[in-house]
Every structure is written in C-alpha cells, then in structure tokens.
Design a protein around this motif. Sequence first.
Motif, PDB file in Angstrom:
ATOM      1  N   MET A   1      22.606  61.472  67.079  1.00 49.44           N
ATOM      2  CA  MET A   1      23.046  61.192  65.740  1.00 49.44           C
ATOM      3  C   MET A   1      22.740  62.397  64.865  1.00 49.44           C
ATOM      4  SD  MET A   1      22.049  57.900  63.442  1.00 49.44           S
ATOM      5  CE  MET A   1      22.549  56.538  64.421  1.00 49.44           C
ATOM      6  N   PRO A   2      23.759  63.114  64.412  1.00 45.95           N
ATOM      7  CA  PRO A   2      23.515  64.315  63.616  1.00 45.95           C
ATOM      8  C   PRO A   2      23.046  63.952  62.203  1.00 45.95           C
ATOM      9  CG  PRO A   2      25.869  63.943  63.849  1.00 45.95           C
ATOM     10  CD  PRO A   2      25.182  62.906  64.672  1.00 45.95           C
ATOM     11  N   THR A   3      22.082  64.701  61.732  1.00 46.71           N
ATOM     12  CA  THR A   3      21.595  64.539  60.362  1.00 46.71           C
ATOM     13  C   THR A   3      21.716  65.867  59.661  1.00 46.71           C
ATOM     14  OG1 THR A   3      19.319  65.060  60.957  1.00 46.71           O
ATOM     15  CG2 THR A   3      19.960  62.738  61.007  1.00 46.71           C
ATOM     16  N   GLU A   4      21.767  65.777  58.362  1.00 51.52           N
ATOM     17  CA  GLU A   4      21.826  66.994  57.560  1.00 51.52           C
ATOM     18  C   GLU A   4      20.906  66.813  56.362  1.00 51.52           C
ATOM     19  OE1 GLU A   4      25.551  66.487  54.640  1.00 51.52           O
ATOM     20  OE2 GLU A   4      26.114  66.562  56.766  1.00 51.52           O
ATOM     21  N   PRO A   5      20.426  67.900  55.794  1.00 51.80           N
ATOM     22  CA  PRO A   5      19.526  67.765  54.637  1.00 51.80           C
ATOM     23  C   PRO A   5      20.297  67.270  53.409  1.00 51.80           C
ATOM     24  CG  PRO A   5      19.839  70.084  55.229  1.00 51.80           C
ATOM     25  CD  PRO A   5      20.590  69.277  56.216  1.00 51.80           C
ATOM     26  N   LEU A   6      19.594  66.496  52.595  1.00 53.09           N
ATOM     27  CA  LEU A   6      20.175  66.011  51.349  1.00 53.09           C
ATOM     28  C   LEU A   6      20.268  67.167  50.370  1.00 53.09           C
ATOM     29  CD1 LEU A   6      21.093  63.676  49.472  1.00 53.09           C
ATOM     30  CD2 LEU A   6      18.694  63.411  48.837  1.00 53.09           C
ATOM     31  N   ASN A   7      21.457  67.388  49.851  1.00 57.45           N
ATOM     32  CA  ASN A   7      21.684  68.452  48.880  1.00 57.45           C
ATOM     33  C   ASN A   7      21.544  67.836  47.480  1.00 57.45           C
ATOM     34  OD1 ASN A   7      22.509  70.530  47.273  1.00 57.45           O
ATOM     35  ND2 ASN A   7      24.502  70.810  48.253  1.00 57.45           N
ATOM     36  N   PRO A   8      20.518  68.209  46.718  1.00 59.44           N
ATOM     37  CA  PRO A   8      20.324  67.623  45.383  1.00 59.44           C
ATOM     38  C   PRO A   8      21.509  67.845  44.448  1.00 59.44           C
ATOM     39  CG  PRO A   8      18.360  68.803  46.056  1.00 59.44           C
ATOM     40  CD  PRO A   8      19.416  69.104  47.076  1.00 59.44           C
ATOM     41  N   LYS A  42      11.599  59.516  43.727  1.00 58.17           N
ATOM     42  CA  LYS A  42      11.133  59.377  45.111  1.00 58.17           C
ATOM     43  C   LYS A  42      11.971  60.203  46.083  1.00 58.17           C
ATOM     44  CE  LYS A  42       9.202  54.779  44.526  1.00 58.17           C
ATOM     45  NZ  LYS A  42       9.306  53.359  44.872  1.00 58.17           N
ATOM     46  N   VAL A  43      13.280  60.169  45.910  1.00 58.52           N
ATOM     47  CA  VAL A  43      14.175  60.875  46.835  1.00 58.52           C
ATOM     48  C   VAL A  43      14.007  62.386  46.714  1.00 58.52           C
ATOM     49  CG1 VAL A  43      16.613  61.378  47.301  1.00 58.52           C
ATOM     50  CG2 VAL A  43      15.850  59.019  47.077  1.00 58.52           C
ATOM     51  N   LEU A  44      13.868  62.870  45.482  1.00 57.07           N
ATOM     52  CA  LEU A  44      13.792  64.314  45.274  1.00 57.07           C
ATOM     53  C   LEU A  44      12.387  64.878  45.431  1.00 57.07           C
ATOM     54  CD1 LEU A  44      16.268  64.612  42.277  1.00 57.07           C
ATOM     55  CD2 LEU A  44      16.695  65.170  44.683  1.00 57.07           C
ATOM     56  N   ILE A  50      19.820  63.026  55.764  1.00 50.93           N
ATOM     57  CA  ILE A  50      20.739  61.890  55.665  1.00 50.93           C
ATOM     58  C   ILE A  50      21.549  61.790  56.942  1.00 50.93           C
ATOM     59  CG2 ILE A  50      20.843  61.917  53.171  1.00 50.93           C
ATOM     60  CD1 ILE A  50      23.517  63.342  53.392  1.00 50.93           C
ATOM     61  N   GLY A  51      21.901  60.570  57.281  1.00 49.75           N
ATOM     62  CA  GLY A  51      22.624  60.315  58.516  1.00 49.75           C
ATOM     63  C   GLY A  51      24.118  60.492  58.354  1.00 49.75           C
ATOM     64  N   PRO A  52      24.871  60.068  59.363  1.00 48.85           N
ATOM     65  CA  PRO A  52      26.321  60.262  59.352  1.00 48.85           C
ATOM     66  C   PRO A  52      27.037  59.428  58.292  1.00 48.85           C
ATOM     67  CG  PRO A  52      25.658  59.000  61.290  1.00 48.85           C
ATOM     68  CD  PRO A  52      24.409  59.451  60.600  1.00 48.85           C
TER      69      PRO A  52
END
Length: 164
Positions: A1-8, A42-44, A50-52
């Motif tokens: 399952m590919p994940t990528e970083p969350l872009n603010p 919390k998120v930042l 983040i997932g697909p």
Amino acid sequence: MPTEPLNPDTIAAHMDSLRRAARAMTRSHHDAEDLVQDMLVKVLARPRQIGPAGTAAYLHQALRNTHISRLRTKDRRPQLAPLEPEDARLVAPAHAEPVEQLHTRELIAQIHALPTAQREVIAAVDVAGLAYNEAADVLQIPIGTVMSRLHRGRARLQSAYAAA
C-alpha cells in the motif's frame, strides 16, 4: 500500500469541506471552528503519511477522531451543578465598604458554626426578621424554646465575636 507524506499546502483546498463536516458533528459554528483548529494542530504537529484514499479522506478521518476524543474527554470531566442563587439577606451587600463586607461574612460564618437549633432560630428572628411567634410557627417549636435558643445563640455569637 503506497503512502505519501501529507503536504500542508494542500490542506487549504479542503477547509470548506472540513468546516461543513465539523458543523454537522457539533451543531455549533463556534464549536466547529474549534474542532477544525484542534484537528489541524494535531495533524500539523508532526509529519504524516497518507494512504491511497487521499488527503481529503485522511483529514476527515482525523476530524472525526478529534471529535470523538473531545467527546470522551468531556464525558470524563465531572459535571458541574449550577449554583443556587444566594439569599440576598445572607450575604454582605456589594455596595458596602470592604471592612463591612468582611465583618458581615465573619458573622455569617459564626452563625453557620452554631448548633443547628440555635442557627435556625437566629436565622429566623435576626436574619429574616420574623417575630418570636412567627418563628415558633415556622420552626414548629414553642415560643419559649424560641426565646431560650435565641438567647443562647446570641450569647455564643457575642462571645465568639468578642474573641475574634
């Protein structure tokens, strides 16, 4: 399952949707704004993966989790009961001088320290201003008992007030 970083930088595109969802959860505009802000803090706070499903799904799940956490926290806090309004005759008047307020509060504390029978008679006659026969009717005791309890209660107050 590919994940990528969350872009603010992509979060701004989802703000309207997050606010609407928060409003539906809280049913209050102010609480919804607070919920969205809490979730974003919390998120930042740290890097996220983040997932697909994408950024929108991740943020909405984070919003839901934050809302549930807030509800659980609220449930764990003790429920506060509203205070009953104080009888104006039993508190120091707000317009009185500070020294007078202090003396009145000390006197009320000393009345409170009296035995229950004497305290009830003092409160009925001296605080509420009832006549002896009215106090006897209210307290359902003989008028002679009212007079003797009043005498003993006043004597205790006088000696306690003199000692202070």
